[in-house]
Design a protein around this motif. Structure first.
Motif, PDB file in Angstrom:
ATOM      1  N   ASP A 186     -28.689 -88.567  57.372  1.00 43.30           N
ATOM      2  CA  ASP A 186     -29.356 -89.482  57.835  1.00 43.30           C
ATOM      3  C   ASP A 186     -29.279 -89.822  59.502  1.00 43.30           C
ATOM      4  O   ASP A 186     -30.103 -90.178  60.266  1.00 43.30           O
ATOM      5  N   LEU A 187     -28.052 -89.922  59.831  1.00 43.42           N
ATOM      6  CA  LEU A 187     -27.687 -90.032  61.148  1.00 43.42           C
ATOM      7  C   LEU A 187     -27.803 -88.714  62.175  1.00 43.42           C
ATOM      8  O   LEU A 187     -27.873 -89.213  63.548  1.00 43.42           O
ATOM      9  N   VAL A 209     -32.233 -78.270  60.334  1.00 41.99           N
ATOM     10  CA  VAL A 209     -31.178 -78.287  59.118  1.00 41.99           C
ATOM     11  C   VAL A 209     -31.954 -77.805  57.758  1.00 41.99           C
ATOM     12  O   VAL A 209     -33.295 -78.514  57.681  1.00 41.99           O
ATOM     13  N   TYR A 210     -31.633 -76.979  56.814  1.00 41.89           N
ATOM     14  CA  TYR A 210     -32.307 -76.539  55.941  1.00 41.89           C
ATOM     15  C   TYR A 210     -31.862 -77.211  54.477  1.00 41.89           C
ATOM     16  O   TYR A 210     -30.490 -77.098  54.463  1.00 41.89           O
ATOM     17  N   LEU A 211     -32.379 -78.080  53.950  1.00 39.63           N
ATOM     18  CA  LEU A 211     -31.905 -78.773  52.796  1.00 39.63           C
ATOM     19  C   LEU A 211     -32.378 -77.983  51.383  1.00 39.63           C
ATOM     20  O   LEU A 211     -33.608 -77.864  51.461  1.00 39.63           O
ATOM     21  N   MET A 262     -21.223 -90.708  52.511  1.00 35.78           N
ATOM     22  CA  MET A 262     -21.783 -89.444  51.795  1.00 35.78           C
ATOM     23  C   MET A 262     -22.259 -88.700  52.716  1.00 35.78           C
ATOM     24  O   MET A 262     -22.639 -88.800  54.128  1.00 35.78           O
ATOM     25  N   LEU A 263     -22.455 -87.363  52.408  1.00 33.08           N
ATOM     26  CA  LEU A 263     -23.047 -86.406  53.299  1.00 33.08           C
ATOM     27  C   LEU A 263     -24.533 -86.637  53.509  1.00 33.08           C
ATOM     28  O   LEU A 263     -24.957 -86.494  54.435  1.00 33.08           O
ATOM     29  N   THR A 264     -25.169 -87.465  52.603  1.00 31.86           N
ATOM     30  CA  THR A 264     -26.509 -87.954  53.145  1.00 31.86           C
ATOM     31  C   THR A 264     -26.526 -88.874  54.006  1.00 31.86           C
ATOM     32  O   THR A 264     -27.379 -88.769  55.002  1.00 31.86           O
TER      33      THR A 264
END
Length: 62
Positions: free
Chosen positions: A7-8, A15-17, A1-3
């Protein structure tokens, strides 16, 4: 998953969430309730106030 990728990732400060209220205002459960006509549409409409996109969770990819 993208999350998991996020996380890694070592450089998170660059990075803008996008806040969830803009792209994913509904939870998976709210989408399922909506699809089964079991939710108050006024509640969902209010969640759309700030949304610029909506992601539907069908769960077909996992």
């Amino acid at each position: 998953m993208l999350t998991d990728v996020y996380d890694l990732y070592y450089d998170k400060e660059n990075v803008y969430l996008i806040p969830e209220e803009y792209v994913s205002p509904f939870t998976k459960n709210e989408v399922m309730l909506y699809m089964n006509d079991l939710v108050d549409e006024d509640v969902l409409d209010k969640k759309l106030d700030k949304a610029v996109a909506v992601h539907y969770f069908f769960g077909t990819w996992y």
